[in-house]
Scaffold this motif. Structure first.
Motif, PDB file in Angstrom:
ATOM      1  N   ALA A 184      -7.581   5.962   5.925  1.00  0.00           N
ATOM      2  CA  ALA A 184      -7.800   7.720   7.449  1.00  0.00           C
ATOM      3  C   ALA A 184      -9.340   7.359   6.885  1.00  0.00           C
ATOM      4  O   ALA A 184      -9.597   7.687   8.031  1.00  0.00           O
ATOM      5  CB  ALA A 184      -7.138   8.349   5.948  1.00  0.00           C
ATOM      6  N   LEU A 185     -10.244   7.073   6.201  1.00  0.00           N
ATOM      7  CA  LEU A 185     -11.637   6.852   7.266  1.00  0.00           C
ATOM      8  C   LEU A 185     -11.624   5.520   7.188  1.00  0.00           C
ATOM      9  O   LEU A 185     -12.646   5.855   8.289  1.00  0.00           O
ATOM     10  CB  LEU A 185     -12.306   6.878   5.368  1.00  0.00           C
ATOM     11  CG  LEU A 185     -13.837   6.198   5.125  1.00  0.00           C
ATOM     12  CD1 LEU A 185     -14.104   7.854   5.333  1.00  0.00           C
ATOM     13  CD2 LEU A 185     -14.412   5.820   3.884  1.00  0.00           C
ATOM     14  N   ALA A 186     -11.068   4.563   6.854  1.00  0.00           N
ATOM     15  CA  ALA A 186     -11.145   3.691   8.171  1.00  0.00           C
ATOM     16  C   ALA A 186     -11.500   4.072   9.552  1.00  0.00           C
ATOM     17  O   ALA A 186     -11.795   3.889  10.649  1.00  0.00           O
ATOM     18  CB  ALA A 186     -10.550   2.266   7.905  1.00  0.00           C
ATOM     19  N   ALA A 187      -9.561   4.608   9.862  1.00  0.00           N
ATOM     20  CA  ALA A 187     -10.211   4.682  11.112  1.00  0.00           C
ATOM     21  C   ALA A 187      -9.951   5.854  11.726  1.00  0.00           C
ATOM     22  O   ALA A 187      -9.900   6.790  13.245  1.00  0.00           O
ATOM     23  CB  ALA A 187      -7.564   4.934  11.177  1.00  0.00           C
ATOM     24  N   GLY A 188     -10.595   7.371  10.905  1.00  0.00           N
ATOM     25  CA  GLY A 188     -11.599   8.612  11.245  1.00  0.00           C
ATOM     26  C   GLY A 188     -10.286   9.241  11.452  1.00  0.00           C
ATOM     27  O   GLY A 188     -10.650  10.242  12.644  1.00  0.00           O
ATOM     28  N   LYS A 237      -5.087  11.495   6.062  1.00  0.00           N
ATOM     29  CA  LYS A 237      -4.923  11.435   5.177  1.00  0.00           C
ATOM     30  C   LYS A 237      -3.338  11.362   5.640  1.00  0.00           C
ATOM     31  O   LYS A 237      -2.324  11.197   5.735  1.00  0.00           O
ATOM     32  CB  LYS A 237      -5.193  11.583   3.657  1.00  0.00           C
ATOM     33  CG  LYS A 237      -6.032  10.913   2.560  1.00  0.00           C
ATOM     34  CD  LYS A 237      -5.870  10.994   1.801  1.00  0.00           C
ATOM     35  CE  LYS A 237      -4.487  11.114   0.786  1.00  0.00           C
ATOM     36  NZ  LYS A 237      -5.218  11.873  -0.594  1.00  0.00           N
ATOM     37  N   SER A 238      -3.047  13.167   6.165  1.00  0.00           N
ATOM     38  CA  SER A 238      -1.911  13.193   6.574  1.00  0.00           C
ATOM     39  C   SER A 238      -1.527  12.591   7.911  1.00  0.00           C
ATOM     40  O   SER A 238      -0.326  12.121   7.699  1.00  0.00           O
ATOM     41  CB  SER A 238      -1.609  15.036   7.022  1.00  0.00           C
ATOM     42  OG  SER A 238      -2.944  14.913   8.071  1.00  0.00           O
ATOM     43  N   THR A 239      -2.160  12.130   8.773  1.00  0.00           N
ATOM     44  CA  THR A 239      -1.962  11.503  10.039  1.00  0.00           C
ATOM     45  C   THR A 239      -1.291  10.255   9.551  1.00  0.00           C
ATOM     46  O   THR A 239      -0.409  10.007  10.386  1.00  0.00           O
ATOM     47  CB  THR A 239      -3.079  11.298  10.429  1.00  0.00           C
ATOM     48  OG1 THR A 239      -3.977  12.396  10.987  1.00  0.00           O
ATOM     49  CG2 THR A 239      -2.024  10.688  12.356  1.00  0.00           C
ATOM     50  N   VAL A 253      -4.978   3.641  13.356  1.00  0.00           N
ATOM     51  CA  VAL A 253      -4.015   3.522  12.077  1.00  0.00           C
ATOM     52  C   VAL A 253      -3.722   2.642  12.088  1.00  0.00           C
ATOM     53  O   VAL A 253      -3.576   2.175  10.444  1.00  0.00           O
ATOM     54  CB  VAL A 253      -2.846   5.029  12.007  1.00  0.00           C
ATOM     55  CG1 VAL A 253      -2.653   4.697  10.653  1.00  0.00           C
ATOM     56  CG2 VAL A 253      -3.460   6.149  11.946  1.00  0.00           C
ATOM     57  N   LEU A 254      -2.456   1.720  12.611  1.00  0.00           N
ATOM     58  CA  LEU A 254      -2.073   0.259  12.121  1.00  0.00           C
ATOM     59  C   LEU A 254      -4.056  -0.570  11.984  1.00  0.00           C
ATOM     60  O   LEU A 254      -2.878  -1.313  11.499  1.00  0.00           O
ATOM     61  CB  LEU A 254      -1.073   0.198  13.728  1.00  0.00           C
ATOM     62  CG  LEU A 254      -0.258   1.098  13.258  1.00  0.00           C
ATOM     63  CD1 LEU A 254       0.902   0.614  14.119  1.00  0.00           C
ATOM     64  CD2 LEU A 254       0.940   1.039  12.140  1.00  0.00           C
ATOM     65  N   GLU A 255      -4.699  -0.470  12.794  1.00  0.00           N
ATOM     66  CA  GLU A 255      -5.597  -0.825  12.608  1.00  0.00           C
ATOM     67  C   GLU A 255      -5.975  -0.875  10.919  1.00  0.00           C
ATOM     68  O   GLU A 255      -6.401  -2.149  10.899  1.00  0.00           O
ATOM     69  CB  GLU A 255      -6.629  -1.102  13.956  1.00  0.00           C
ATOM     70  CG  GLU A 255      -6.349  -1.802  14.794  1.00  0.00           C
ATOM     71  CD  GLU A 255      -6.925  -1.023  16.143  1.00  0.00           C
ATOM     72  OE1 GLU A 255      -8.155  -0.791  15.981  1.00  0.00           O
ATOM     73  OE2 GLU A 255      -6.748  -1.827  17.932  1.00  0.00           O
ATOM     74  N   ILE A 284      -4.876   0.282   8.771  1.00  0.00           N
ATOM     75  CA  ILE A 284      -4.294  -0.197   7.755  1.00  0.00           C
ATOM     76  C   ILE A 284      -3.770  -1.939   7.239  1.00  0.00           C
ATOM     77  O   ILE A 284      -4.364  -2.536   6.472  1.00  0.00           O
ATOM     78  CB  ILE A 284      -2.749  -0.290   7.941  1.00  0.00           C
ATOM     79  CG1 ILE A 284      -2.173   1.134   8.258  1.00  0.00           C
ATOM     80  CG2 ILE A 284      -1.381  -1.044   7.077  1.00  0.00           C
ATOM     81  CD1 ILE A 284      -0.766   1.800   8.030  1.00  0.00           C
ATOM     82  N   SER A 285      -4.132  -3.184   8.788  1.00  0.00           N
ATOM     83  CA  SER A 285      -4.509  -4.596   8.441  1.00  0.00           C
ATOM     84  C   SER A 285      -5.528  -4.725   7.729  1.00  0.00           C
ATOM     85  O   SER A 285      -5.836  -5.426   6.538  1.00  0.00           O
ATOM     86  CB  SER A 285      -4.302  -4.968   9.831  1.00  0.00           C
ATOM     87  OG  SER A 285      -4.083  -6.079   9.853  1.00  0.00           O
ATOM     88  N   ALA A 286      -6.234  -3.829   7.882  1.00  0.00           N
ATOM     89  CA  ALA A 286      -7.754  -4.646   7.912  1.00  0.00           C
ATOM     90  C   ALA A 286      -8.255  -4.413   6.328  1.00  0.00           C
ATOM     91  O   ALA A 286      -9.035  -4.045   5.840  1.00  0.00           O
ATOM     92  CB  ALA A 286      -9.185  -3.839   8.704  1.00  0.00           C
ATOM     93  N   THR A 287      -7.598  -2.896   6.310  1.00  0.00           N
ATOM     94  CA  THR A 287      -7.679  -2.560   3.880  1.00  0.00           C
ATOM     95  C   THR A 287      -6.210  -3.235   3.122  1.00  0.00           C
ATOM     96  O   THR A 287      -6.481  -3.541   2.100  1.00  0.00           O
ATOM     97  CB  THR A 287      -7.693  -1.247   3.840  1.00  0.00           C
ATOM     98  OG1 THR A 287      -6.275  -0.785   5.074  1.00  0.00           O
ATOM     99  CG2 THR A 287      -8.610  -0.876   4.755  1.00  0.00           C
ATOM    100  N   GLY A 288      -5.696  -3.794   3.881  1.00  0.00           N
ATOM    101  CA  GLY A 288      -4.279  -4.443   3.053  1.00  0.00           C
ATOM    102  C   GLY A 288      -3.277  -3.828   2.595  1.00  0.00           C
ATOM    103  O   GLY A 288      -2.811  -3.546   1.239  1.00  0.00           O
ATOM    104  N   TYR A 289      -3.052  -2.359   3.046  1.00  0.00           N
ATOM    105  CA  TYR A 289      -2.550  -1.150   2.262  1.00  0.00           C
ATOM    106  C   TYR A 289      -1.240  -1.205   2.487  1.00  0.00           C
ATOM    107  O   TYR A 289      -0.479  -2.232   3.289  1.00  0.00           O
ATOM    108  CB  TYR A 289      -3.344   0.370   2.819  1.00  0.00           C
ATOM    109  CG  TYR A 289      -2.071   0.920   2.511  1.00  0.00           C
ATOM    110  CD1 TYR A 289      -2.025   1.700   1.680  1.00  0.00           C
ATOM    111  CD2 TYR A 289      -0.493   1.822   3.832  1.00  0.00           C
ATOM    112  CE1 TYR A 289      -1.593   3.115   0.660  1.00  0.00           C
ATOM    113  CE2 TYR A 289       0.132   2.793   3.040  1.00  0.00           C
ATOM    114  CZ  TYR A 289      -0.529   3.076   1.540  1.00  0.00           C
ATOM    115  OH  TYR A 289       0.861   4.713   1.385  1.00  0.00           O
TER     116      TYR A 289
END
Length: 336
Positions: free
Chosen positions: A5-9, A12-14, A33-35, A37-42
């Motif tokens: 959420a922080l990385a995507a700005g 968390k609910s989004t 959000v997908l970018e 997720i990819s960057a953080t490896g979530y």
């Protein structure tokens, strides 16, 4: 999820809505959000989610002889339908052994699968099925019908096998053998009933020695077919009860230098993906495997959502695939 959420700005609910599809999110936000997720490896913590929701979004498939070509096709059909419904599939081979079957069903439920798809073994009615009924686990029986208040889906066997015998009789065959599957299986019993019924109705040769115990196994089928067709009173045609045994039957006839259909007409229950590439191309009853798999998954998902609804049984008619192995092109006859 907080890092994503922080990385995507975003909130968390989004992130949760994007991952779970629980609310419409704009394309631009979804992409952010997908970018992230990819960057953080979530990755989803599936175990934690299952504890919170009491679901794992997984189904267990307990099926006999996964090496059988038909069951291989069925596994692929079930997996495709399960995936489309959002479920992961866990597979176990029961080897058509009631004790193994009971154990793998227990293990699948122990791994918190949300539902069970089962191709019941010969003695499932005494072992696995009472256990499943006692647990209340959402269960669908697939391919084989039994006397139980459970959802079930599979192909019609009796009339379909009768049609194969009738076709051989139509083109002049009177002494017809059948290579039968594993004794005690409902599907075997139904196909043998169709064979016997037609032999009696058309006054064909009713020699009990024409019913061969192929055991639903290619090697066993090869052995019994070789023994019968090596004898002095060999039949002019053969009906084979499933595709694994068709392979063994073809091997036995080849070993004896008997040509299909010039020397022996052959028809079979179960089509192959490559049956029309055989020489000769095989005349067969084709089961709608994709539809069976799709209905099975649909039934178990409905059962998961509504455990109290009445059990349903869906019987699908197979399709007669008329090709060359029956020998019609040699006699000039055509199927009615």
């Amino acid at each position: 999820m907080a890092d994503v959420a922080l990385a995507a700005g975003v909130n968390k609910s989004t992130v949760s809505h994007v991952l779970n599809g629980t609310r419409i999110v704009s394309d631009s936000t979804r992409e952010l959000v997908l970018e992230a997720i990819s960057a953080t490896g979530y990755r989803h913590n599936v175990v934690a989610r299952s504890l919170a929701t009491s679901t794992t979004m997984s189904l267990g498939l307990a099926i006999s002889s996964a090496a059988n070509p038909y069951f291989g096709d069925l596994i692929r059909a079930v997996e495709a339908s399960a995936s489309a419904a959002g479920y992961m599939l866990m597979l176990a081979d029961t080897h058509d052994d009631a004790d193994v079957e009971r154990r793998v069903v227990e293990e699948l439920l122990g791994r918190r699968t949300d539902g069970i798809l089962l191709a019941p073994s010969v003695n499932a009615i005494d072992r696995a099925l009472p256990y499943l009924e006692s647990t209340g686990a959402p269960t669908v029986l697939i391919d084989r019908f039994v006397d139980a208040e459970l959802d079930q889906v599979g192909s019609e066997n009796t009339d379909a096998t009768a049609r194969l015998v009738e076709h051989l009789a139509e083109i002049g065959h009177r002494r017809i053998a059948m290579v039968c599957g594993l004794r005690g299986l409902p599907s075997t019993s139904e196909r043998v009933d169709g064979f016997r019924r037609t032999v009696a109705a058309l006054s064909l040769d009713d020699d009990p020695g024409l019913e061969l115990d192929g055991g639903s196994d290619a090697a066993r089928a090869e052995q019994v077919v070789h023994e019968l067709f090596s004898g002095p009173a060999r039949p002019s045609a053969v009906v084979v009860g499933n595709n694994a045994m068709t392979i063994g039957t073809m091997r036995a006839l080849r070993r004896l230098d008997l040509r299909v259909p010039a020397d022996v007409a052959l028809v079979c229950y179960d089509d192959f993906e490559w049956a029309d590439l055989f020489e000769p191309r095989l005349t067969a009853m084709e089961q709608d495997v994709a539809r069976i798999g799709g209905i099975a998954v649909d039934l178990v998902v409905q059962r998961i959502r509504d455990p109290s609804r009445p059990a349903r049984r869906q019987v699908l008619d197979p399709t007669f695939r008329h090709r060359d192995s029956c020998g019609c092109h040699l006699s000039g006859a055509r199927p009615a």
